[in-house]
Design a protein around this motif. Structure first.
Motif: not given
Length: 125
Positions: A9-14, A19-25, A38-45, A47-51
């Protein structure tokens, strides 16, 4: 333009997402659960949901809010923010001649077999 590439998958910044929202998407588009994201982003579930909630809010329009993560992924693909890497390479890269699928010239043949069931047997003497 900066891009993020993750597992096909490829995501475009800007393009409206941080960046974190794009990563989660992108992770959500890969059909990952909230715990896996959450595991891939090193955060709590949570936090991933809020992102992802913030990403939904950023891509929503006044007359058409995005209510689900699936809707977020569809809207991001529709706007060209994320795309499967193969599609991104075809659209953004060199356009090579794509050959159509060749079909056989002769039509396919169909064979039908009928079976009749006999319920009663008559004896003729």
């Amino acid at each position: 333009m900066d891009t993020i590439q993750i597992d096909g998958w490829q995501g475009r910044l800007g393009q409206g997402l941080a960046p974190r929202q794009l990563l989660a998407t992108i992770y959500a588009a890969k059909d990952m659960t909230m715990k896996e994201i959450a595991r891939c982003m090193d955060c709590a579930p949570s936090t991933a949901k809020k992102t992802l909630d913030r990403a939904r809010f950023n891509l929503s329009e006044d007359d058409r809010p995005i209510r689900t993560v699936r809707g977020l992924c569809l809207e991001a693909v529709k706007r060209g923010i994320i795309a499967p890497l193969m599609v991104a390479l075809l659209v953004g890269g060199e356009h090579s001649q794509i050959r159509p699928i060749r079909r056989p010239d002769a039509p396919r043949q169909q064979t039908l077999t009928r079976v009749k069931r006999v319920d009663e047997v008559e004896l003729v003497a």
